[in-house]
Design a protein around this motif. Structure first.
Motif, PDB file in Angstrom:
ATOM      1  N   THR A 162     -26.548  16.236  -9.558  1.00 33.42           N
ATOM      2  CA  THR A 162     -27.061  17.223  -8.607  1.00 33.42           C
ATOM      3  C   THR A 162     -25.957  17.882  -7.773  1.00 33.42           C
ATOM      4  OG1 THR A 162     -27.451  15.462  -7.005  1.00 33.42           O
ATOM      5  CG2 THR A 162     -29.309  16.081  -8.412  1.00 33.42           C
TER       6      THR A 162
ATOM      7  N   ARG B  25     -16.796  30.444  -0.530  1.00 36.92           N
ATOM      8  CA  ARG B  25     -17.066  31.444   0.519  1.00 36.92           C
ATOM      9  C   ARG B  25     -18.573  31.641   0.709  1.00 36.92           C
ATOM     10  NH1 ARG B  25     -12.735  33.814  -2.033  1.00 36.92           N
ATOM     11  NH2 ARG B  25     -14.082  35.202  -3.231  1.00 36.92           N
ATOM     12  N   ILE B  26     -19.314  31.650  -0.413  1.00 34.41           N
ATOM     13  CA  ILE B  26     -20.763  31.881  -0.332  1.00 34.41           C
ATOM     14  C   ILE B  26     -21.468  30.678   0.317  1.00 34.41           C
ATOM     15  CG2 ILE B  26     -22.871  32.243  -1.718  1.00 34.41           C
ATOM     16  CD1 ILE B  26     -20.977  33.613  -3.834  1.00 34.41           C
ATOM     17  N   VAL B  27     -20.992  29.480   0.030  1.00 31.95           N
ATOM     18  CA  VAL B  27     -21.595  28.235   0.540  1.00 31.95           C
ATOM     19  C   VAL B  27     -20.497  27.361   1.140  1.00 31.95           C
ATOM     20  CG1 VAL B  27     -23.050  26.255  -0.013  1.00 31.95           C
ATOM     21  CG2 VAL B  27     -23.277  28.353  -1.365  1.00 31.95           C
TER      22      VAL B  27
ATOM     23  N   ASP C 167     -33.622  12.637  -1.084  1.00 34.99           N
ATOM     24  CA  ASP C 167     -33.648  13.074   0.309  1.00 34.99           C
ATOM     25  C   ASP C 167     -34.168  14.515   0.371  1.00 34.99           C
ATOM     26  OD1 ASP C 167     -33.259  13.858   2.896  1.00 34.99           O
ATOM     27  OD2 ASP C 167     -31.073  13.584   2.915  1.00 34.99           O
TER      28      ASP C 167
ATOM     29  N   GLN D 289     -32.105  13.296  -9.735  1.00 36.83           N
ATOM     30  CA  GLN D 289     -32.641  14.616 -10.077  1.00 36.83           C
ATOM     31  C   GLN D 289     -34.164  14.706 -10.056  1.00 36.83           C
ATOM     32  OE1 GLN D 289     -30.722  15.378 -13.908  1.00 36.83           O
ATOM     33  NE2 GLN D 289     -29.581  17.040 -12.965  1.00 36.83           N
TER      34      GLN D 289
ATOM     35  N   THR E  14     -35.602  25.045 -10.208  1.00 36.13           N
ATOM     36  CA  THR E  14     -34.266  24.454 -10.178  1.00 36.13           C
ATOM     37  C   THR E  14     -34.352  22.942 -10.279  1.00 36.13           C
ATOM     38  OG1 THR E  14     -32.086  24.600  -9.113  1.00 36.13           O
ATOM     39  CG2 THR E  14     -33.935  24.041  -7.687  1.00 36.13           C
TER      40      THR E  14
ATOM     41  N   ASN F  63     -32.521  19.563  -8.655  1.00 29.27           N
ATOM     42  CA  ASN F  63     -31.589  19.065  -7.646  1.00 29.27           C
ATOM     43  C   ASN F  63     -32.098  17.729  -7.124  1.00 29.27           C
ATOM     44  OD1 ASN F  63     -29.396  19.105  -5.538  1.00 29.27           O
ATOM     45  ND2 ASN F  63     -29.203  21.207  -6.307  1.00 29.27           N
TER      46      ASN F  63
ATOM     47  N   HIS G 158     -24.566  20.435  -3.467  1.00 28.09           N
ATOM     48  CA  HIS G 158     -25.932  20.549  -4.000  1.00 28.09           C
ATOM     49  C   HIS G 158     -26.346  22.020  -4.132  1.00 28.09           C
ATOM     50  CE1 HIS G 158     -27.143  16.312  -4.011  1.00 28.09           C
ATOM     51  NE2 HIS G 158     -26.552  16.165  -2.840  1.00 28.09           N
ATOM     52  N   ILE G 159     -26.048  22.796  -3.100  1.00 28.88           N
ATOM     53  CA  ILE G 159     -26.431  24.220  -3.107  1.00 28.88           C
ATOM     54  C   ILE G 159     -25.700  24.951  -4.237  1.00 28.88           C
ATOM     55  CG2 ILE G 159     -26.411  26.365  -1.756  1.00 28.88           C
ATOM     56  CD1 ILE G 159     -26.354  24.365   0.780  1.00 28.88           C
TER      57      ILE G 159
ATOM     58  N   SER H  92     -23.777  18.634   1.122  1.00 27.53           N
ATOM     59  CA  SER H  92     -24.868  19.606   0.920  1.00 27.53           C
ATOM     60  C   SER H  92     -24.373  20.860   0.222  1.00 27.53           C
ATOM     61  CB  SER H  92     -25.497  19.995   2.259  1.00 27.53           C
ATOM     62  OG  SER H  92     -26.548  19.119   2.570  1.00 27.53           O
TER      63      SER H  92
ATOM     64  N   TYR I  52     -25.341  21.168   8.075  1.00 20.67           N
ATOM     65  CA  TYR I  52     -26.425  20.891   7.131  1.00 20.67           C
ATOM     66  C   TYR I  52     -27.255  19.698   7.599  1.00 20.67           C
ATOM     67  CZ  TYR I  52     -23.803  23.957   3.947  1.00 20.67           C
ATOM     68  OH  TYR I  52     -23.153  25.016   3.392  1.00 20.67           O
ATOM     69  N   ARG I  53     -28.490  19.612   7.090  1.00 21.44           N
ATOM     70  CA  ARG I  53     -29.366  18.484   7.429  1.00 21.44           C
ATOM     71  C   ARG I  53     -28.959  17.196   6.708  1.00 21.44           C
ATOM     72  NH1 ARG I  53     -33.369  22.547   6.864  1.00 21.44           N
ATOM     73  NH2 ARG I  53     -34.667  22.825   8.723  1.00 21.44           N
ATOM     74  N   HIS I  54     -28.766  17.294   5.411  1.00 20.40           N
ATOM     75  CA  HIS I  54     -28.467  16.135   4.553  1.00 20.40           C
ATOM     76  C   HIS I  54     -27.206  15.422   5.054  1.00 20.40           C
ATOM     77  CE1 HIS I  54     -28.279  13.735   0.942  1.00 20.40           C
ATOM     78  NE2 HIS I  54     -27.209  14.340   0.471  1.00 20.40           N
ATOM     79  N   GLY I  55     -27.312  14.114   5.266  1.00 20.68           N
ATOM     80  CA  GLY I  55     -26.269  13.398   5.979  1.00 20.68           C
ATOM     81  C   GLY I  55     -25.055  12.951   5.187  1.00 20.68           C
ATOM     82  N   GLU I  56     -24.994  13.279   3.910  1.00 21.97           N
ATOM     83  CA  GLU I  56     -23.890  12.740   3.109  1.00 21.97           C
ATOM     84  C   GLU I  56     -22.657  13.629   3.038  1.00 21.97           C
ATOM     85  OE1 GLU I  56     -25.195  11.428  -0.716  1.00 21.97           O
ATOM     86  OE2 GLU I  56     -26.908  10.338   0.101  1.00 21.97           O
TER      87      GLU I  56
ATOM     88  N   HIS J  88     -20.658  23.311   7.590  1.00 21.91           N
ATOM     89  CA  HIS J  88     -21.834  23.964   8.161  1.00 21.91           C
ATOM     90  C   HIS J  88     -22.728  22.819   8.645  1.00 21.91           C
ATOM     91  CE1 HIS J  88     -25.060  26.984   8.533  1.00 21.91           C
ATOM     92  NE2 HIS J  88     -25.854  26.018   8.152  1.00 21.91           N
TER      93      HIS J  88
ATOM     94  N   ASP K 139     -31.864  22.127   2.816  1.00 21.35           N
ATOM     95  CA  ASP K 139     -30.548  22.763   2.967  1.00 21.35           C
ATOM     96  C   ASP K 139     -30.366  23.896   1.954  1.00 21.35           C
ATOM     97  OD1 ASP K 139     -29.570  21.295   5.130  1.00 21.35           O
ATOM     98  OD2 ASP K 139     -28.613  19.763   3.879  1.00 21.35           O
ATOM     99  N   ILE K 140     -30.861  23.690   0.734  1.00 19.37           N
ATOM    100  CA  ILE K 140     -30.718  24.717  -0.305  1.00 19.37           C
ATOM    101  C   ILE K 140     -31.549  25.949   0.050  1.00 19.37           C
ATOM    102  CG2 ILE K 140     -31.157  25.251  -2.744  1.00 19.37           C
ATOM    103  CD1 ILE K 140     -30.465  22.310  -3.380  1.00 19.37           C
TER     104      ILE K 140
ATOM    105  N   ALA L  97     -24.587  23.669  -6.945  1.00 24.50           N
ATOM    106  CA  ALA L  97     -25.125  23.210  -8.240  1.00 24.50           C
ATOM    107  C   ALA L  97     -26.358  24.025  -8.624  1.00 24.50           C
ATOM    108  CB  ALA L  97     -25.461  21.720  -8.172  1.00 24.50           C
ATOM    109  N   THR L  98     -27.218  24.305  -7.644  1.00 22.82           N
ATOM    110  CA  THR L  98     -28.405  25.122  -7.935  1.00 22.82           C
ATOM    111  C   THR L  98     -28.012  26.561  -8.268  1.00 22.82           C
ATOM    112  OG1 THR L  98     -30.240  23.894  -6.965  1.00 22.82           O
ATOM    113  CG2 THR L  98     -30.316  26.267  -6.674  1.00 22.82           C
TER     114      THR L  98
ATOM    115  N   ASP M 115     -34.169  16.547   2.592  1.00 23.88           N
ATOM    116  CA  ASP M 115     -33.280  17.445   3.331  1.00 23.88           C
ATOM    117  C   ASP M 115     -32.361  18.239   2.397  1.00 23.88           C
ATOM    118  OD1 ASP M 115     -34.205  17.046   5.863  1.00 23.88           O
ATOM    119  OD2 ASP M 115     -32.681  15.567   6.440  1.00 23.88           O
TER     120      ASP M 115
END
Lengths: 127, 127, 127
Positions: free
Chosen positions: B40, B64-66, C51, C107, C45, C47, B82-83, B79, B72-76, B70, C57-58, B85-86, C53
């Motif tokens: 993911t 630059r796009i992501v 979590d 996933q 998608t 992902n 992940h974005i 994030s 983000y909510r996800h604590g690892e 930032h 985030d996405i 990847a999508t 979140d």
């Protein structure tokens, strides 16, 4: 498997190629059709074909997300087109039922040209 | 269906995996090859392999796009990966003809690592 | 080939549809499952599903990349949703082995709603 040629007339534009796919699956037997472009500066997407302004908005948004003018590394002046091609994707796959693609009411299949004008190949494969 | 392992050496990088796919379809019979990653925080894309700067420009544009930084909510702390990847997508599908992928002159198939270094799985399926 | 309906409850949200796909491939014979949505303002998608979140985030990142408020051409006020649909893509294809999708540990498969709430169709095809 069939290869078609699509002529584009601007640097960036969306060309509706739905009719080519519809014709091909008419005589085909199977469940899915795969539409692929073997280029690195254009893409294939599915979106609304009823109002051409939708694809214009999409093309414009891609330009805002990935500006043509930026100090890119690649020396050919078309890095933005490569980046946009990866964001759009080089293929789509669509189910078809009884000789008709299972496209929604508003859906069309588009070649997204990001570095034209050119002649582009599109390879259509029935599964 | 074959599973390969791809080692990545940086947090973000593009690894050319074309050779693995080419080898696999040599002995295969069918019309399409599907390349999938069951993760993911990485993706699969097709773009230019001739000049490595193209994939570097793409990786930089994704940053630059992501942005990685930032709230983000996800604590690892990954994030952005992940974005990305999508945005890249987790698979590509490519036609093949007579034991050769129908890749264009400049096209290569890349694993886009967004949260490395790691060992990544790629599942290759012939249709 | 099976069609399912997915109800969305907000303008933008990610709905986990993994269970539907898992159920369908249980009884299927083949190697790949194709998940397609015949709409132009939502996407599909893969992902992280562990979590929630991550998908939030996405969804938020898509809103920053493609703001809802912008002087778009298309007059229906949902151009951002069309653009996001092209960025996400209208389908994913996943290998399956012995009746189970070859999804990674984290996933899940998601319908990304960009212009809800609505009832959305998803077409699942086994290859």
């Amino acid at each position: 498997m069939t290869e078609i040629r699509v002529k584009t007339s601007k640097r960036v534009e969306a060309v509706n190629i739905t009719e080519h796919i519809t014709k091909m699956v008419e005589s085909g037997q199977g469940t899915l059709v795969h539409i692929y472009t073997p280029h690195t500066t254009c893409g294939i997407t599915i979106n609304e074909e009823a109002d051409p302004d939708v694809m214009r908005d999409i093309i414009d948004a891609f330009e805002r997300i990935v500006p043509a003018n930026h100090p890119y590394r690649h020396g050919e002046g078309n890095s933005d087109a490569h980046i946009k091609a990866t964001l759009a994707g080089s293929s789509v796959t669509v189910p078809y039922i009884k000789g008709k693609p299972a496209l929604g009411t508003w859906q069309g299949i588009f070649l997204m040209e990001f570095d034209g004008p050119r002649e582009r190949k599109v390879i259509i494969t029935l599964i």
